[in-house]
Design a protein around this motif. Sequence first.
Motif, PDB file in Angstrom:
ATOM      1  N   GLY A 146       0.816  -1.209   0.000  1.00 20.10           N
ATOM      2  CA  GLY A 146       0.000   0.000   0.000  1.00 20.10           C
ATOM      3  C   GLY A 146       0.845   1.252   0.000  1.00 20.10           C
ATOM      4  O   GLY A 146       0.991   1.917  -1.033  1.00 20.10           O
ATOM      5  N   ASP A 147       1.429   1.601   1.145  1.00 15.87           N
ATOM      6  CA  ASP A 147       2.254   2.807   1.222  1.00 15.87           C
ATOM      7  C   ASP A 147       3.743   2.491   1.171  1.00 15.87           C
ATOM      8  O   ASP A 147       4.586   3.395   1.240  1.00 15.87           O
ATOM      9  CB  ASP A 147       1.934   3.603   2.489  1.00 15.87           C
ATOM     10  CG  ASP A 147       2.255   2.825   3.758  1.00 15.87           C
ATOM     11  OD1 ASP A 147       2.382   1.582   3.667  1.00 15.87           O
ATOM     12  OD2 ASP A 147       2.371   3.455   4.817  1.00 15.87           O
ATOM     13  N   HIS A 148       4.086   1.198   1.056  1.00 18.74           N
ATOM     14  CA  HIS A 148       5.486   0.797   0.968  1.00 18.74           C
ATOM     15  C   HIS A 148       5.575  -0.612   0.374  1.00 18.74           C
ATOM     16  O   HIS A 148       4.561  -1.294   0.203  1.00 18.74           O
ATOM     17  CB  HIS A 148       6.161   0.821   2.343  1.00 18.74           C
ATOM     18  CG  HIS A 148       5.623  -0.200   3.303  1.00 18.74           C
ATOM     19  ND1 HIS A 148       4.499   0.029   4.087  1.00 18.74           N
ATOM     20  CD2 HIS A 148       6.029  -1.461   3.611  1.00 18.74           C
ATOM     21  CE1 HIS A 148       4.249  -1.037   4.831  1.00 18.74           C
ATOM     22  NE2 HIS A 148       5.160  -1.959   4.555  1.00 18.74           N
ATOM     23  N   TYR A 149       6.795  -1.030   0.054  1.00 18.85           N
ATOM     24  CA  TYR A 149       7.055  -2.410  -0.361  1.00 18.85           C
ATOM     25  C   TYR A 149       7.748  -3.121   0.793  1.00 18.85           C
ATOM     26  O   TYR A 149       8.490  -2.509   1.573  1.00 18.85           O
ATOM     27  CB  TYR A 149       7.966  -2.451  -1.587  1.00 18.85           C
ATOM     28  CG  TYR A 149       7.356  -1.899  -2.849  1.00 18.85           C
ATOM     29  CD1 TYR A 149       6.653  -2.706  -3.739  1.00 18.85           C
ATOM     30  CD2 TYR A 149       7.510  -0.548  -3.173  1.00 18.85           C
ATOM     31  CE1 TYR A 149       6.116  -2.186  -4.908  1.00 18.85           C
ATOM     32  CE2 TYR A 149       6.978  -0.023  -4.332  1.00 18.85           C
ATOM     33  CZ  TYR A 149       6.278  -0.845  -5.198  1.00 18.85           C
ATOM     34  OH  TYR A 149       5.736  -0.319  -6.351  1.00 18.85           O
ATOM     35  N   LEU A 150       7.521  -4.425   0.895  1.00 15.69           N
ATOM     36  CA  LEU A 150       8.181  -5.230   1.918  1.00 15.69           C
ATOM     37  C   LEU A 150       9.183  -6.144   1.220  1.00 15.69           C
ATOM     38  O   LEU A 150       8.808  -7.067   0.499  1.00 15.69           O
ATOM     39  CB  LEU A 150       7.151  -6.050   2.699  1.00 15.69           C
ATOM     40  CG  LEU A 150       7.573  -6.484   4.113  1.00 15.69           C
ATOM     41  CD1 LEU A 150       7.878  -5.270   4.976  1.00 15.69           C
ATOM     42  CD2 LEU A 150       6.487  -7.337   4.755  1.00 15.69           C
ATOM     43  N   LEU A 151      10.458  -5.857   1.436  1.00 18.34           N
ATOM     44  CA  LEU A 151      11.538  -6.554   0.747  1.00 18.34           C
ATOM     45  C   LEU A 151      12.074  -7.700   1.597  1.00 18.34           C
ATOM     46  O   LEU A 151      12.434  -7.502   2.760  1.00 18.34           O
ATOM     47  CB  LEU A 151      12.671  -5.563   0.432  1.00 18.34           C
ATOM     48  CG  LEU A 151      13.960  -6.128  -0.168  1.00 18.34           C
ATOM     49  CD1 LEU A 151      13.712  -6.742  -1.542  1.00 18.34           C
ATOM     50  CD2 LEU A 151      15.023  -5.021  -0.266  1.00 18.34           C
ATOM     51  N   ASN A 152      12.149  -8.892   0.995  1.00 22.63           N
ATOM     52  CA  ASN A 152      12.720 -10.064   1.654  1.00 22.63           C
ATOM     53  C   ASN A 152      13.606 -10.816   0.674  1.00 22.63           C
ATOM     54  O   ASN A 152      13.314 -10.882  -0.527  1.00 22.63           O
ATOM     55  CB  ASN A 152      11.618 -11.005   2.159  1.00 22.63           C
ATOM     56  CG  ASN A 152      10.961 -10.491   3.422  1.00 22.63           C
ATOM     57  OD1 ASN A 152      11.490 -10.631   4.515  1.00 22.63           O
ATOM     58  ND2 ASN A 152       9.777  -9.887   3.271  1.00 22.63           N
ATOM     59  N   GLY A 153      14.686 -11.397   1.191  1.00 18.62           N
ATOM     60  CA  GLY A 153      15.585 -12.185   0.351  1.00 18.62           C
ATOM     61  C   GLY A 153      17.033 -11.917   0.696  1.00 18.62           C
ATOM     62  O   GLY A 153      17.352 -11.333   1.738  1.00 18.62           O
ATOM     63  N   SER A 154      17.903 -12.343  -0.186  1.00 18.30           N
ATOM     64  CA  SER A 154      19.335 -12.140   0.026  1.00 18.30           C
ATOM     65  C   SER A 154      20.046 -12.047  -1.319  1.00 18.30           C
ATOM     66  O   SER A 154      19.546 -12.523  -2.341  1.00 18.30           O
ATOM     67  CB  SER A 154      19.936 -13.283   0.854  1.00 18.30           C
ATOM     68  OG  SER A 154      19.843 -14.513   0.148  1.00 18.30           O
ATOM     69  N   LYS A 155      21.211 -11.407  -1.304  1.00 15.18           N
ATOM     70  CA  LYS A 155      22.059 -11.272  -2.486  1.00 15.18           C
ATOM     71  C   LYS A 155      23.472 -11.681  -2.093  1.00 15.18           C
ATOM     72  O   LYS A 155      23.864 -11.578  -0.928  1.00 15.18           O
ATOM     73  CB  LYS A 155      22.053  -9.832  -2.994  1.00 15.18           C
ATOM     74  CG  LYS A 155      20.671  -9.304  -3.374  1.00 15.18           C
ATOM     75  CD  LYS A 155      20.106  -9.989  -4.599  1.00 15.18           C
ATOM     76  CE  LYS A 155      18.727  -9.418  -4.963  1.00 15.18           C
ATOM     77  NZ  LYS A 155      18.184 -10.027  -6.201  1.00 15.18           N
ATOM     78  N   THR A 156      24.242 -12.124  -3.074  1.00 17.83           N
ATOM     79  CA  THR A 156      25.606 -12.553  -2.759  1.00 17.83           C
ATOM     80  C   THR A 156      26.597 -12.021  -3.793  1.00 17.83           C
ATOM     81  O   THR A 156      26.210 -11.608  -4.886  1.00 17.83           O
ATOM     82  CB  THR A 156      25.691 -14.094  -2.688  1.00 17.83           C
ATOM     83  OG1 THR A 156      26.942 -14.474  -2.111  1.00 17.83           O
ATOM     84  CG2 THR A 156      25.536 -14.735  -4.061  1.00 17.83           C
ATOM     85  N   TYR A 157      27.878 -12.034  -3.406  1.00 17.53           N
ATOM     86  CA  TYR A 157      28.977 -11.556  -4.249  1.00 17.53           C
ATOM     87  C   TYR A 157      28.768 -10.092  -4.653  1.00 17.53           C
ATOM     88  O   TYR A 157      29.032  -9.704  -5.800  1.00 17.53           O
ATOM     89  CB  TYR A 157      29.140 -12.421  -5.501  1.00 17.53           C
ATOM     90  CG  TYR A 157      29.206 -13.900  -5.245  1.00 17.53           C
ATOM     91  CD1 TYR A 157      29.872 -14.413  -4.136  1.00 17.53           C
ATOM     92  CD2 TYR A 157      28.583 -14.804  -6.115  1.00 17.53           C
ATOM     93  CE1 TYR A 157      29.929 -15.778  -3.897  1.00 17.53           C
ATOM     94  CE2 TYR A 157      28.642 -16.179  -5.879  1.00 17.53           C
ATOM     95  CZ  TYR A 157      29.307 -16.655  -4.765  1.00 17.53           C
ATOM     96  OH  TYR A 157      29.354 -18.008  -4.536  1.00 17.53           O
ATOM     97  N   ILE A 158      28.324  -9.273  -3.726  1.00 21.59           N
ATOM     98  CA  ILE A 158      28.026  -7.886  -4.053  1.00 21.59           C
ATOM     99  C   ILE A 158      29.248  -7.000  -3.814  1.00 21.59           C
ATOM    100  O   ILE A 158      29.677  -6.804  -2.674  1.00 21.59           O
ATOM    101  CB  ILE A 158      26.829  -7.365  -3.228  1.00 21.59           C
ATOM    102  CG1 ILE A 158      25.615  -8.297  -3.411  1.00 21.59           C
ATOM    103  CG2 ILE A 158      26.498  -5.939  -3.627  1.00 21.59           C
ATOM    104  CD1 ILE A 158      25.207  -8.537  -4.852  1.00 21.59           C
TER     105      ILE A 158
END
Length: 391
Positions: A146-158
């Motif tokens: 609605g007023d925001h996004y909910l971010l979940n997860g992971s990234k690697t080798y950044i």
Amino acid sequence: MFKRDFTEEQGMFRHAYRKFLHQEIQPHMEQWREQGIVDREAFLKAGANGFLCTWADEAFGGLGDPDFRFEQIMIEETQYALCADWYSTLHSRLVAPYLKRFGTPEQQQRFLPKCVSGDTILAVAMTEADAGSDLAGMRSTAIDQGDHYLLNGSKTYISNGINADLVIVAAKTDPLNNPRAVSLFLVERGMAGFERGANLKKMGKKGQDTAELFFADVKIPKENLLGVEGKGLSQLMEALAEERLISAVEALAAAQKAFDITVEFTQQRKLFQKQLCDFQNTQFQLADLRAQLDMQQVFIDQCVKAVNADQLTAVDAAKAKYLTTELLCKVVDEGVQLHGGAGYMDEYPISRMYTDARVTRIYAGTSEIMKLLISRDIYSGDYCPFIDRDL
């Protein structure tokens, strides 16, 4: 070798940047390699001297000149100075242009001045454990609340994973109905739920910080969506041609440096009462490499002209990236061989260049992916035989 096409102003810029490297970057490289990260002060000094985001408008503090040759000069000089771990190009020409291409005026005004000054360090987070070249296979999600996004997860080798203050993160926004609906988000240092893993230990480029990033219910304000929701893959693809040209320029400059180091060594090393350079095998091996380096430099400089004219194709960028990175690995391998046992010692630059080089055939798209792109063009309906290209 043909005379290269740089302006008088760019010649002056090269000398200024070379002086900056020798005064502010090169003396600290050993310390940065030992600690596994470049000091943030380096970005501030580069920004103060006008060496970050040169393309940015003067209103944001940049030079206002988009000519890629300025970045080409900095990449070349960085490699020649053996400062490859100082990878300011990632910040300046790989990540920051996303703000120019897709950012709103408000986003640009908010972030770009600090990117130019070096106060804000940038990173881009696409790669996941099971999604490297296959970006559509990523699992990170950003669900509209609605007023925001909910971010979940992971990234690697950044790259810049530890230093980064602002990270452009790719995540799926409609994973159930449209798995290819990927969007880009501006994730800021300090956002609740945004955590970093350890600084990863690598084969080479040891002074360039590389980390895993973790996102657990990170609330991303709607104003931090970068570009159009669901169009993230096309936005990433739009930037890939220049990203691969950057990799090609970097690889070829490193190859040129490795070649020069090897030539100098063969002139000093004595074997069987002769200099190593007097042996025909040495001469033939280096002649072969010299010819390839010069031929590829011509192609790279043509690609630079094309990117300046907004005419660089994905296929030509793939050719450049594939050939230069493969050649770099060939040059450093031959360099180690001609150095003999000395080439295996860390005190000799060729040893470090050998380990630094290996990743170039992986990042920005593996050599296999480059060949796939080139082969698809060959068998496409738009393929034009060489003899007909000027008709």
